[in-house]
Design a protein around this motif. Structure first.
Motif, short mmCIF file in Angstrom:
data_model
loop_
_atom_site.label_atom_id
_atom_site.label_comp_id
_atom_site.label_asym_id
_atom_site.label_seq_id
_atom_site.Cartn_x
_atom_site.Cartn_y
_atom_site.Cartn_z
N ARG A 246 0.84 -1.21 0.00
CA ARG A 246 0.00 0.00 0.00
C ARG A 246 0.88 1.25 0.00
NH1 ARG A 246 -1.63 3.16 4.37
NH2 ARG A 246 -3.55 4.38 4.04
N THR A 247 1.88 1.26 0.85
CA THR A 247 2.78 2.41 0.92
C THR A 247 3.51 2.61 -0.41
OG1 THR A 247 3.11 2.06 3.29
CG2 THR A 247 4.76 3.40 2.15
N TYR A 249 2.55 1.66 -3.50
CA TYR A 249 1.68 2.14 -4.57
C TYR A 249 1.22 3.58 -4.33
CZ TYR A 249 1.64 -2.49 -6.63
OH TYR A 249 2.03 -3.67 -7.24
N GLN A 250 1.09 3.97 -3.06
CA GLN A 250 0.79 5.38 -2.78
C GLN A 250 1.92 6.27 -3.28
OE1 GLN A 250 0.07 5.27 1.47
NE2 GLN A 250 -2.16 5.49 1.19
N THR A 255 -3.25 5.37 -7.01
CA THR A 255 -4.23 5.54 -5.94
C THR A 255 -5.25 4.41 -5.88
OG1 THR A 255 -3.99 7.93 -6.19
CG2 THR A 255 -5.89 7.15 -4.94
N ALA A 258 -3.71 1.37 -4.32
CA ALA A 258 -3.47 1.62 -2.90
C ALA A 258 -4.78 1.58 -2.12
CB ALA A 258 -2.78 2.97 -2.71
N ASP A 259 -5.85 2.18 -2.69
CA ASP A 259 -7.15 2.18 -2.01
C ASP A 259 -7.69 0.76 -1.86
OD1 ASP A 259 -7.02 4.88 -1.81
OD2 ASP A 259 -8.46 5.31 -3.42
N THR A 262 -5.92 -0.80 0.94
CA THR A 262 -6.41 -0.25 2.21
C THR A 262 -7.65 -1.01 2.67
OG1 THR A 262 -5.58 1.97 1.69
CG2 THR A 262 -7.32 1.82 3.34
N GLN A 282 -5.59 7.92 8.65
CA GLN A 282 -4.86 8.34 7.45
C GLN A 282 -5.83 8.69 6.32
OE1 GLN A 282 -1.97 5.41 6.32
NE2 GLN A 282 -0.71 5.72 8.16
N GLU A 283 -6.86 7.87 6.16
CA GLU A 283 -7.85 8.13 5.11
C GLU A 283 -8.60 9.44 5.37
OE1 GLU A 283 -8.43 6.41 2.24
OE2 GLU A 283 -6.63 5.30 2.78
N ALA A 286 -6.26 12.27 4.51
CA ALA A 286 -6.15 12.42 3.05
C ALA A 286 -7.41 13.04 2.47
CB ALA A 286 -5.89 11.05 2.41
#
Length: 575
Positions: A246-247, A249-250, A255, A258-259, A262, A282-283, A286
């Motif tokens: 996830r980190t 791909y962010q 996105t 990564a989403d 998540t 974190q979400e 953001a």
């Protein structure tokens, strides 16, 4: 006989003190009896807490025997207390020089060097302690930290390798070595260290994941992704790997991927609540940074709250977020109720439900919520407080008093002084209404102990004292504080005027009752103020104005016989 017993006990204390610091016998040829006598007395005074005397005696002992390490050891402590770091260090060093086998002296010396941030000097002392007693493995930990402080990375690696020899390879030690290699700019060695750990424990996927993370940190993304892929073939729901991906791909700006990761982590039954809360936060951050659209965040919350293993922390976080976004309370209530259902003893969620019921003036619901909460959180004072207030607002004095009295037992030093003060203030009001004046005054006294500027309590206390004609000077002092705090409060001005009236200071009373009349609102309770105005004007020999005030008051209290008598007789009549 008594002196002999005291001397024997004192000798035992001296022996214990010397034994506790492993002191060596003095090597200087002096009159040891005299030295022992003064050293013993110094230790006795020290134990009694007479530190000035002990300090003077120890300095005398140093004069008698300049080679006695125990004297320097204790003097070092006193100089440290006196903030004389130079003298303290000199004494501790001298004690260690005189008795180099004494680990207590060595440890004290090492700590003294560290406190002065003289890490280079502390290192050989710590090494000496460890060489003398290799069971003190905590010395290796200290050495490792000291070598890092002095940026002697090679020596730090050497200490870690020694720890590995003693305890075997471990995640903690390998991570520490890898981190140092990275600080040295030796990425190859950092990667090799984690590869060796993963190889030694091939069945532990966490170690393999650590290896992947080290590759990723050192810009070897392709190799890292290959390692992650290998892990996910064995364990498709490996949280550590999913979070690392996830980190990644962010960072790559992907996105959507990564989403997806998540959500995969959030919905995973193996993800601990703390991790889910961290991700949701974190979400939220953001989302706010991107303009504050709550759609995605609420969709995640909805999915989480639908899970059978959902945690109360998540439900409360959702409610807090909804409140922050000013969503309708009707939509927040079910979330809070779910939090309570998930965790009946979760006081924060219940407290929010109480707050909502309070805002809606639903005192019956407040009472029921607090009663349930007291079963699960019997030590939470606020539930007794709000239940008592709710009963009081419903004119149920017995139940209100019972709630407050039960709550007294959970008040402690950590309780909010403002709440505790109000707690006792309302108790006092209830007790006074029940005709228990002395108990009411005791409650008011307790209120003012917790918060001496509780103006509501000060006003009521002062007024009730004036009604009884008791402690009028104290009542005046308390009432004056209220009008200084709120100079336009008609009720407080009326109380102060009435106390002056009771002291027969009629002209002063008139000044303040006029201010009360100017600031009062046109409500039914103003009948008391208006009647007081009539009484004060009557005693100031302005009887026509007095009668006018009494007649106005009677419109609000037509059945009051005393008012009728005042009007009829055209004079003030004391109740």
């Amino acid at each position: 006989m008594v002196m002999a017993i005291a001397w024997i006990c004192s000798m035992q204390v001296c022996a214990q003190v010397k034994s506790s610091v492993n002191s060596k016998p003095s090597t200087v040829n002096i009159q040891s009896t005299e030295y022992d006598h003064f050293f013993l007395e110094a230790m006795v005074q020290r134990q009694k807490g007479n530190h000035d005397a002990a300090f003077d005696l120890l300095r005398h002992c140093r004069d008698l025997n300049p080679e006695a390490p125990e004297v320097y050891y204790f003097l070092g402590q006193y100089y440290a207390a006196l903030k004389d770091a130079e003298q303290s260090m000199a004494c501790v060093k001298r004690a260690a020089e005189l008795d180099p086998d004494n680990t207590t002296y060595l440890e004290t010396l090492a700590q003294a060097y560290i406190s002065q941030q003289d890490y280079a000097s502390a290192i050989p002392v710590i090494k000496d302690i460890y060489e003398r007693d290799k069971s003190q493995e905590e010395m290796l930990e200290m050495l490792f930290q000291l070598y890092q402080q002095t940026e002697d990375f090679e020596s730090a690696i050497g200490v870690l390798e020694l720890m590995e020899q003693n305890d075997g390879k471990s995640e903690r030690l390998s991570l520490a070595k890898s981190a140092i290699f990275n600080r040295q700019g030796n990425s190859k060695a950092a990667i090799a260290e984690m590869a060796a750990l993963a190889k030694q424990y091939p069945n532990d996927l966490n170690y393999k994941a650590l290896y992947g993370e080290t590759l990723m940190m050192n810009d070897q993304e392709k190799k890292a992704l290959a390692v992650y892929e290998e892990i996910l073939r064995e364990d498709p729901e490996n949280i550590r790997v999913l979070l690392s991906l996830r980190t990644y791909y962010q960072g790559e700006g992907m996105t959507a991927v990564a989403d997806s990761l998540t959500e995969r982590v959030l919905m995973n039954r193996n993800t601990v609540t703390e991790e889910k809360v961290r991700l949701i936060r974190q979400e939220i951050a953001a989302s706010e940074a991107a303009g504050g659209d709550s759609t995605r965040v609420m969709r995640l919350f909805d999915k989480l709250l639908a899970l059978p293993q959902c945690d109360a922390d998540l439900a409360l976080l959702c409610a807090s977020y909804m409140n922050a976004k000013k969503m309708p309370k009707d939509s927040v209530l079910p979330v809070l109720e779910k939090a309570v259902a998930l965790s009946p003893d979760y006081a924060p969620a219940r407290m929010q439900l109480v707050a909502y019921a309070w805002e809606n003036d639903d005192m019956d619901r407040v009472i029921n919520l607090c009663q349930e909460a007291r079963q699960y959180s019997p030590d939470e004072m606020l539930f007794y407080y709000y239940q008592g207030i709710a009963y009081y607002k419903r004119d149920n004095l017995e139940s209100a008093l019972s709630a407050f009295q039960n709550g007294i037992g959970v008040i402690n030093d950590n309780s909010d002084p403002a709440i505790v003060s109000d707690f006792y203030a309302v108790m006092g009001d209830i007790l006074h209404q029940k005709g228990l004046a002395e108990a009411a005054f005791a409650a008011y006294d307790s209120c003012l102990v917790w918060k001496d500027d509780n103006v509501g309590c000060l006003n009521n206390y002062a007024y009730y004292l004036s009604e009884r004609g008791e402690r009028l000077s104290q009542a005046e002092e308390m009432s004056y504080k209220t009008i200084k705090a709120e100079p336009k409060n008609a009720t407080y001005l009326d109380t102060y005027a009435w106390i002056l009236f009771m002291q027969e200071r009629y002209s002063e009373a008139k000044v303040y009752i006029d201010q009360a009349l100017q600031n009062m609102e046109q409500t039914e309770s103003n009948a008391v103020i208006i009647e007081h105005a009539g009484d004060i004007y009557a005693q100031n020999k302005e009887i026509d104005r007095a009668i006018s005030f009494w007649q106005d008051a009677r419109q609000q209290k037509p059945e009051d016989p005393l008012l009728s008598r005042k009007i009829k007789l055209k004079k003030y009549i004391k109740e």
